[in-house]
Design an enzyme around this catalytic site. Structure first.
Site, mmCIF file in Angstrom:
data_model
loop_
_atom_site.group_PDB
_atom_site.id
_atom_site.type_symbol
_atom_site.label_atom_id
_atom_site.label_comp_id
_atom_site.label_asym_id
_atom_site.label_seq_id
_atom_site.Cartn_x
_atom_site.Cartn_y
_atom_site.Cartn_z
ATOM 1 N N ASN A 15 31.288 23.587 41.988
ATOM 2 C CA ASN A 15 32.176 23.523 41.158
ATOM 3 C C ASN A 15 32.510 22.157 40.663
ATOM 4 O O ASN A 15 32.022 21.284 41.369
ATOM 5 C CB ASN A 15 33.487 23.944 41.358
ATOM 6 C CG ASN A 15 33.541 25.645 41.998
ATOM 7 O OD1 ASN A 15 33.655 26.571 41.193
ATOM 8 N ND2 ASN A 15 33.943 25.749 43.096
ATOM 9 N N CYS B 275 28.853 29.252 45.380
ATOM 10 C CA CYS B 275 28.708 30.462 45.582
ATOM 11 C C CYS B 275 28.123 31.105 46.805
ATOM 12 O O CYS B 275 26.780 30.484 46.641
ATOM 13 C CB CYS B 275 28.463 31.634 44.329
ATOM 14 S SG CYS B 275 28.242 33.242 44.515
ATOM 15 N N ARG C 166 40.168 28.320 47.247
ATOM 16 C CA ARG C 166 39.395 29.829 47.319
ATOM 17 C C ARG C 166 37.908 29.611 46.992
ATOM 18 O O ARG C 166 37.056 29.526 47.996
ATOM 19 C CB ARG C 166 40.152 30.859 46.283
ATOM 20 C CG ARG C 166 39.612 31.931 46.604
ATOM 21 C CD ARG C 166 38.198 32.403 46.188
ATOM 22 N NE ARG C 166 38.152 32.537 44.564
ATOM 23 C CZ ARG C 166 37.067 32.868 44.064
ATOM 24 N NH1 ARG C 166 35.824 33.022 44.712
ATOM 25 N NH2 ARG C 166 36.832 32.621 42.734
ATOM 26 N N ASP C 167 37.631 29.333 45.712
ATOM 27 C CA ASP C 167 36.049 29.093 45.393
ATOM 28 C C ASP C 167 35.481 27.952 46.137
ATOM 29 O O ASP C 167 34.266 28.150 46.294
ATOM 30 C CB ASP C 167 35.961 29.115 43.809
ATOM 31 C CG ASP C 167 34.573 29.712 43.406
ATOM 32 O OD1 ASP C 167 33.762 30.068 44.016
ATOM 33 O OD2 ASP C 167 34.251 29.057 42.366
ATOM 34 N N HIS D 71 29.714 25.543 36.745
ATOM 35 C CA HIS D 71 29.211 24.616 38.286
ATOM 36 C C HIS D 71 28.395 23.477 37.723
ATOM 37 O O HIS D 71 27.787 23.466 36.615
ATOM 38 C CB HIS D 71 28.487 25.545 39.165
ATOM 39 C CG HIS D 71 29.282 26.462 39.840
ATOM 40 N ND1 HIS D 71 29.159 26.950 41.102
ATOM 41 C CD2 HIS D 71 30.656 26.767 39.579
ATOM 42 C CE1 HIS D 71 30.087 27.749 41.636
ATOM 43 N NE2 HIS D 71 31.121 27.975 40.454
ATOM 44 N N HIS E 185 34.436 28.186 33.470
ATOM 45 C CA HIS E 185 34.226 28.046 35.018
ATOM 46 C C HIS E 185 32.886 27.629 35.321
ATOM 47 O O HIS E 185 31.988 28.435 35.434
ATOM 48 C CB HIS E 185 34.313 29.285 35.872
ATOM 49 C CG HIS E 185 34.441 29.177 37.110
ATOM 50 N ND1 HIS E 185 35.427 29.373 37.998
ATOM 51 C CD2 HIS E 185 33.411 29.034 37.888
ATOM 52 C CE1 HIS E 185 35.437 29.220 39.072
ATOM 53 N NE2 HIS E 185 34.248 28.987 39.398
#
Length: 298
Positions: free
Chosen positions: A249, A240, A15-16, A209, A207
């Site tokens: 990430n 993002c 997803r991300d 990055h 979470h």
């Protein structure tokens, strides 16, 4: 400070990760990607997003992907939902776990969710109520907890306030996102300690990055504070789409290597994870086919 004995890795690559890759992969490849991740020992794999394809075209095949993956027992496959419509579509497609999201700053909310911070929280609250009625587990994401691409520094008190709201409404876990990767170890520890005054650490996730190469250092710093849930993306996929400069990430492989070296249990097989990372990376790096279909695939 004592490191946790076990850490839960939340894989966000499908997803991300993929939502920020310029190339849109066939749905069948995404399904295979998730199926391979399921065989690595990961217990949480974020499968897709039910955000409008107008905003995230890379994940327009969300219904197909979620309904075709091979669900492994005791593995969760949460999906991101922005509002009531997204929730309803996710449930129709078989979602058993979901995630809601907001940000720590007004401007990022406007850019990312096309609404105010207050409206973003209201949408999340509405979805959480629906999820609870349907006995669906909800995770809460907060973006830009250590810096915003539009507003710069972010007040810790703002993050604490939002996290407290989401947790109080019923989120089973709060993921603290350093969306543009500007945080440092001391800053990460200060943030976690502040949030942990309102929410038990076992319900918090990191979470982070890796824009400035600080992700692993920041993760080690919060591990020392008792954080035992880490979000990561295989091969460091993604970032993002609304945060310029967010390079991606932290790579799940790097996180797992560090955790193995620290003697922390995860239940994840590094060799299988590396092979899965190569699988998706090789596909993303293949040259696109020509109009005549003559381009040779690697």
């Amino acid at each position: 400070m004592k490191l946790p004995r076990k850490v839960k890795l939340v894989e966000v690559g499908p997803r991300d990760g993929l939502q920020n890759e310029s190339r849109i992969l066939p749905a069948e490849i995404k399904v295979e990607f998730i199926n391979r991740l399921s065989e690595t020992g990961l217990k949480v794999i974020e499968a897709t997003s039910f955000v409008s394809p107008k905003w995230i075209p890379q994940l327009a095949d969300n219904e197909f992907v979620l309904s075709h993956i091979k669900r492994k027992p005791k593995v969760e496959y949460p999906v991101l939902v922005p509002n009531k419509m997204g929730f309803e579509n996710a449930v129709k497609s078989g979602a058993k776990e979901i995630a809601v999201f907001t940000a720590a700053t007004e401007t990022f909310c406007q850019k990312n969710t096309h609404c105010s911070l207050e409206e973003s929280l209201n949408r999340a609250a509405e979805v959480i109520v629906l999820a609870k009625k349907n006995k669906i587990k909800v995770r809460g994401y907060i973006s830009c907890v250590m810096g915003c691409p539009y507003e710069g520094k972010v007040a810790v008190s703002q993050v604490v306030s939002i996290a407290e709201k989401l947790f109080g409404w019923g989120c089973s876990e709060i993921s603290l996102g350093d969306t543009i990767g500007v945080g440092t170890p001391k800053q990460a520890q200060m943030l976690v300690k502040a949030v942990a005054e309102k929410i038990p650490k076992k319900y918090l996730a990191a979470h982070f990055h890796d824009t400035y190469g600080q992700a692993l250092a920041n993760l080690f710093a919060v591990l020392e504070c008792g954080i035992s849930v880490i979000d990561s993306s295989v091969s460091g996929l993604g970032g993002c789409p609304y945060a310029k400069g967010a390079s991606g990430n932290v790579a799940t492989e790097d996180v797992l290597y560090m955790l193995n070296g620290l003697g922390i249990e995860t239940g994840v097989d590094l060799e299988k994870l590396l092979k899965t990372g190569r699988f998706i990376s090789d596909y993303l790096n293949r040259p696109p086919r020509s109009k005549l279909g003559q381009a040779k695939m690697l």
